[in-house]
Design a protein around this motif. Sequence first.
Motif, PDB file in Angstrom:
ATOM      1  N   PRO A   1      98.978  30.795  38.814  1.00 18.29           N
ATOM      2  CA  PRO A   1      98.551  32.196  38.904  1.00 18.29           C
ATOM      3  C   PRO A   1      98.654  32.928  37.569  1.00 18.29           C
ATOM      4  CG  PRO A   1     100.192  31.643  40.595  1.00 18.29           C
ATOM      5  CD  PRO A   1     100.188  30.525  39.609  1.00 18.29           C
ATOM      6  N   LYS A   2      97.830  33.918  37.418  1.00 22.24           N
ATOM      7  CA  LYS A   2      97.926  34.829  36.283  1.00 22.24           C
ATOM      8  C   LYS A   2      99.350  35.383  36.206  1.00 22.24           C
ATOM      9  CE  LYS A   2      96.126  39.291  34.653  1.00 22.24           C
ATOM     10  NZ  LYS A   2      95.161  40.386  34.922  1.00 22.24           N
ATOM     11  N   GLY A   3      99.907  35.442  34.988  1.00 22.74           N
ATOM     12  CA  GLY A   3     101.259  35.957  34.801  1.00 22.74           C
ATOM     13  C   GLY A   3     102.343  34.912  34.905  1.00 22.74           C
ATOM     14  N   THR A   4     101.973  33.661  35.248  1.00 20.47           N
ATOM     15  CA  THR A   4     102.971  32.600  35.333  1.00 20.47           C
ATOM     16  C   THR A   4     103.555  32.299  33.946  1.00 20.47           C
ATOM     17  OG1 THR A   4     101.926  31.553  37.244  1.00 20.47           O
ATOM     18  CG2 THR A   4     103.330  30.155  35.875  1.00 20.47           C
ATOM     19  N   MET A   5     104.861  32.139  33.897  1.00 20.21           N
ATOM     20  CA  MET A   5     105.539  31.743  32.671  1.00 20.21           C
ATOM     21  C   MET A   5     105.604  30.219  32.623  1.00 20.21           C
ATOM     22  SD  MET A   5     109.444  32.631  31.381  1.00 20.21           S
ATOM     23  CE  MET A   5     109.257  34.367  31.800  1.00 20.21           C
ATOM     24  N   VAL A   6     105.091  29.627  31.557  1.00 22.94           N
ATOM     25  CA  VAL A   6     105.052  28.175  31.422  1.00 22.94           C
ATOM     26  C   VAL A   6     106.045  27.745  30.343  1.00 22.94           C
ATOM     27  CG1 VAL A   6     103.630  26.155  30.940  1.00 22.94           C
ATOM     28  CG2 VAL A   6     102.639  28.130  32.112  1.00 22.94           C
ATOM     29  N   LEU A   7     106.953  26.855  30.720  1.00 20.96           N
ATOM     30  CA  LEU A   7     107.976  26.353  29.807  1.00 20.96           C
ATOM     31  C   LEU A   7     107.804  24.845  29.638  1.00 20.96           C
ATOM     32  CD1 LEU A   7     111.114  28.173  31.289  1.00 20.96           C
ATOM     33  CD2 LEU A   7     109.857  28.826  29.233  1.00 20.96           C
ATOM     34  N   VAL A   8     107.549  24.411  28.413  1.00 21.21           N
ATOM     35  CA  VAL A   8     107.571  22.979  28.127  1.00 21.21           C
ATOM     36  C   VAL A   8     109.009  22.607  27.789  1.00 21.21           C
ATOM     37  CG1 VAL A   8     106.789  21.151  26.582  1.00 21.21           C
ATOM     38  CG2 VAL A   8     105.204  22.914  27.322  1.00 21.21           C
ATOM     39  N   SER A   9     109.544  21.631  28.493  1.00 19.08           N
ATOM     40  CA  SER A   9     110.946  21.246  28.320  1.00 19.08           C
ATOM     41  C   SER A   9     111.102  20.321  27.117  1.00 19.08           C
ATOM     42  CB  SER A   9     111.461  20.556  29.578  1.00 19.08           C
ATOM     43  OG  SER A   9     112.779  20.071  29.369  1.00 19.08           O
ATOM     44  N   ARG A  10     111.803  20.781  26.113  1.00 19.21           N
ATOM     45  CA  ARG A  10     112.100  19.929  24.965  1.00 19.21           C
ATOM     46  C   ARG A  10     112.977  18.750  25.398  1.00 19.21           C
ATOM     47  NH1 ARG A  10     111.489  22.447  19.829  1.00 19.21           N
ATOM     48  NH2 ARG A  10     110.718  24.584  19.966  1.00 19.21           N
ATOM     49  N   VAL A  11     113.925  19.029  26.279  1.00 15.83           N
ATOM     50  CA  VAL A  11     114.791  17.976  26.808  1.00 15.83           C
ATOM     51  C   VAL A  11     113.987  17.018  27.672  1.00 15.83           C
ATOM     52  CG1 VAL A  11     116.794  17.500  28.253  1.00 15.83           C
ATOM     53  CG2 VAL A  11     116.829  19.473  26.719  1.00 15.83           C
ATOM     54  N   GLY A  12     113.122  17.572  28.523  1.00 15.92           N
ATOM     55  CA  GLY A  12     112.347  16.748  29.431  1.00 15.92           C
ATOM     56  C   GLY A  12     111.361  15.835  28.735  1.00 15.92           C
ATOM     57  N   LEU A  13     110.874  16.232  27.556  1.00 11.59           N
ATOM     58  CA  LEU A  13     109.967  15.376  26.788  1.00 11.59           C
ATOM     59  C   LEU A  13     110.745  14.390  25.927  1.00 11.59           C
ATOM     60  CD1 LEU A  13     107.200  17.866  25.550  1.00 11.59           C
ATOM     61  CD2 LEU A  13     107.061  16.242  27.428  1.00 11.59           C
ATOM     62  N   GLY A  14     111.660  14.903  25.120  1.00 13.71           N
ATOM     63  CA  GLY A  14     112.350  14.059  24.148  1.00 13.71           C
ATOM     64  C   GLY A  14     113.255  13.010  24.765  1.00 13.71           C
ATOM     65  N   ARG A  15     113.789  13.277  25.954  1.00 13.58           N
ATOM     66  CA  ARG A  15     114.703  12.331  26.606  1.00 13.58           C
ATOM     67  C   ARG A  15     114.061  11.686  27.835  1.00 13.58           C
ATOM     68  NH1 ARG A  15     120.271  16.057  26.566  1.00 13.58           N
ATOM     69  NH2 ARG A  15     120.263  16.514  24.327  1.00 13.58           N
ATOM     70  N   ASN A  16     112.745  11.716  27.890  1.00 14.13           N
ATOM     71  CA  ASN A  16     112.031  11.235  29.067  1.00 14.13           C
ATOM     72  C   ASN A  16     111.915   9.708  29.051  1.00 14.13           C
ATOM     73  OD1 ASN A  16     110.180  10.711  31.146  1.00 14.13           O
ATOM     74  ND2 ASN A  16     109.046  12.608  30.739  1.00 14.13           N
ATOM     75  N   PRO A  17     112.514   9.004  30.024  1.00 10.83           N
ATOM     76  CA  PRO A  17     112.444   7.539  30.050  1.00 10.83           C
ATOM     77  C   PRO A  17     111.040   7.015  30.313  1.00 10.83           C
ATOM     78  CG  PRO A  17     113.491   8.358  32.050  1.00 10.83           C
ATOM     79  CD  PRO A  17     113.325   9.538  31.140  1.00 10.83           C
ATOM     80  N   LYS A  18     110.134   7.870  30.807  1.00  9.85           N
ATOM     81  CA  LYS A  18     108.749   7.453  30.989  1.00  9.85           C
ATOM     82  C   LYS A  18     108.005   7.409  29.654  1.00  9.85           C
ATOM     83  CE  LYS A  18     108.479   9.794  35.502  1.00  9.85           C
ATOM     84  NZ  LYS A  18     107.786  10.879  36.261  1.00  9.85           N
ATOM     85  N   VAL A  19     108.553   8.083  28.655  1.00 11.88           N
ATOM     86  CA  VAL A  19     107.892   8.196  27.352  1.00 11.88           C
ATOM     87  C   VAL A  19     108.588   7.347  26.300  1.00 11.88           C
ATOM     88  CG1 VAL A  19     107.173   9.828  25.546  1.00 11.88           C
ATOM     89  CG2 VAL A  19     107.160  10.539  27.953  1.00 11.88           C
ATOM     90  N   TRP A  20     109.923   7.300  26.358  1.00 10.86           N
ATOM     91  CA  TRP A  20     110.712   6.648  25.313  1.00 10.86           C
ATOM     92  C   TRP A  20     111.591   5.549  25.916  1.00 10.86           C
ATOM     93  CZ3 TRP A  20     109.279   8.412  20.634  1.00 10.86           C
ATOM     94  CH2 TRP A  20     108.738   9.696  20.566  1.00 10.86           C
ATOM     95  N   ASP A  21     111.595   4.380  25.277  1.00 10.29           N
ATOM     96  CA  ASP A  21     112.533   3.321  25.652  1.00 10.29           C
ATOM     97  C   ASP A  21     113.942   3.726  25.212  1.00 10.29           C
ATOM     98  OD1 ASP A  21     110.499   1.742  26.643  1.00 10.29           O
ATOM     99  OD2 ASP A  21     110.148   0.763  24.715  1.00 10.29           O
ATOM    100  N   GLU A  22     114.911   3.504  26.082  1.00 11.45           N
ATOM    101  CA  GLU A  22     116.304   3.878  25.791  1.00 11.45           C
ATOM    102  C   GLU A  22     116.358   5.267  25.138  1.00 11.45           C
ATOM    103  OE1 GLU A  22     118.818  -0.039  24.991  1.00 11.45           O
ATOM    104  OE2 GLU A  22     117.258   0.232  23.451  1.00 11.45           O
ATOM    105  N   PRO A  23     115.969   6.291  25.863  1.00  8.15           N
ATOM    106  CA  PRO A  23     115.777   7.618  25.268  1.00  8.15           C
ATOM    107  C   PRO A  23     117.020   8.239  24.660  1.00  8.15           C
ATOM    108  CG  PRO A  23     115.708   7.724  27.667  1.00  8.15           C
ATOM    109  CD  PRO A  23     115.680   6.285  27.304  1.00  8.15           C
ATOM    110  N   LEU A  24     118.218   7.837  25.080  1.00 10.34           N
ATOM    111  CA  LEU A  24     119.432   8.450  24.536  1.00 10.34           C
ATOM    112  C   LEU A  24     120.009   7.671  23.362  1.00 10.34           C
ATOM    113  CD1 LEU A  24     121.223   9.580  27.827  1.00 10.34           C
ATOM    114  CD2 LEU A  24     119.651  10.864  26.355  1.00 10.34           C
ATOM    115  N   VAL A  25     119.335   6.604  22.956  1.00 12.28           N
ATOM    116  CA  VAL A  25     119.788   5.796  21.818  1.00 12.28           C
ATOM    117  C   VAL A  25     119.131   6.302  20.539  1.00 12.28           C
ATOM    118  CG1 VAL A  25     119.800   3.491  20.783  1.00 12.28           C
ATOM    119  CG2 VAL A  25     120.199   3.768  23.244  1.00 12.28           C
ATOM    120  N   PHE A  26     119.951   6.535  19.503  1.00 11.92           N
ATOM    121  CA  PHE A  26     119.442   6.997  18.213  1.00 11.92           C
ATOM    122  C   PHE A  26     118.856   5.805  17.458  1.00 11.92           C
ATOM    123  CE2 PHE A  26     119.909   8.060  13.686  1.00 11.92           C
ATOM    124  CZ  PHE A  26     119.353   9.322  13.649  1.00 11.92           C
TER     125      PHE A  26
END
Length: 535
Positions: A416-441
Amino acid sequence: MMNATVVAQAFMPSSLVTLPLPNVALLFASSLLIFLLHHLFGKTKRGGLPPGPTPWPIVGSLIPMLRNQVRWRWVVGKAEGNDITCFRFGGVHVVVVNSPELSREFFKKQDANFASRPLTMATEYSSDGYVTVVVSPWGDQWKKMRRVLASDVLNNSRLQKEVKLRTEETDHFTGYLYKRCAAGRTIDVRFVLRFYCGNVIRKMMYGVRYFSKGGEFGGPGEEELEHVDAAFDVLKCAYSFCPSDFLPSLRFLDYGGHEKIMKNATETVYKYHDPIASKRLEKWRSWREKGVEKKDVEDMLDIFLSLKDDNGKPLLSMKEIRAQCAELLYAIVDNPSQIVEWALAHLIDQPETMRKALEELDRVVGKDRLVQESDLPQLPYLKACTREALRIHPVAPFDLPHVAINDATVAGYFIPKGTMVLVSRVGLGRNPKVWDEPLVFNPDRHLKDGQTVELAEPDLRMLSFGAGRRTCMGGPLGSLMTYMLLGRMIQAFEWSMPSGESRVDFSEDKWSLFRYEPLCVRAKPRLSTNLLANL
């Protein structure tokens, strides 16, 4: 100035049960009014919203969120594992995105419709009534300030002209570290990194490193510490799920004390900025009255004061200049210091990774001179270390919120108009669907044949400087500062844990994504004493 404990307490909302009865009644009365108006006059479609927690009548998920001490962690937790999640707080829909594909849909394909910002208590203070560029809603004022910054302040040409200034501050920072090492002092990494960031910003904006005399070893004095602390207080309150941002009628309650913190913090920043700006303005007025055309601008303040409209009049008011200078401080001070503190912690913890970074520096730069910005294109592993730190440890849980200007459909869901959209930095950067072993440096994950390594991430698999019309224009500057900080620190010094400590603690602060405690470590010169002592 409030200390960290007071600030933290402001982020500890208790259950509504602990609120005085009149406040509870007011909350429900305000919510009921919004609910009735929404249903009587609103045009929002009922079906097709993204999935999310079942909202309470009238107040939505506002009360369950407020029952948790750390509001953003509750939101992140509820959205975890989902590509898209819809919350309702009061009468406001808030959509959280954890998917690169959906992030690109919002901020690339449909960017024009999601290019506004919400009106909040904190951003009203930080932008002095929305006269700046970063947090202002879509409109003529935002377009005006964006043109100014893109054309005259943060463009590539200006960045090149300021290389000498940044190098001077990087040399000063390196010399400051050396003096602390020579005195046998343990290094508080967070303290020295924030000192450097504050120096660079003050030099770029006002041509000064210190507001007064500075401190020990050429470090910050009380004024500089208060200045940077105030900036971080502003950042802690910005977009912090304040109840009055969803139910404006509750603002007078100042639930959580956020408004008091914002008022004090912005007053502190202006306390240091205003005397410099006022004195400079008088100089420019004097030059204009005498018909003197000043051709060389020395800093950002000069740039702002020199700009003219089509009638030859000053383009920007003093209110606009004042607020935009403060916003640049808020926008630049946090990312480099946060990224490098975490990156150094990981490098100390992983000697083999540190060895790879040092081998690259020694091969490209050597040990007879200090790394410079001109060396950075040949230092992909150094850049990969900073990128990996940013991926795992973003400076904030979400990107700055976007607001839907009109109704939209994204991935089959109604927004809807007026909806606030938040892209999660945590949800992207630590996402196991995107990154192998996401918490490993693992910096090597960013090194691909023929691919340039930068902090910016165009595919939004992680979030660095945003995307689309509201992308951070200070991204190139922030990247340069980050690379140079980490490069100088590991090239010029050897780092180790203090005596009696063998492992690095990677615990996060409860209220933020900073380390639980500042990284305090030992350092000794790695390069020639003569090279470092003369800085």
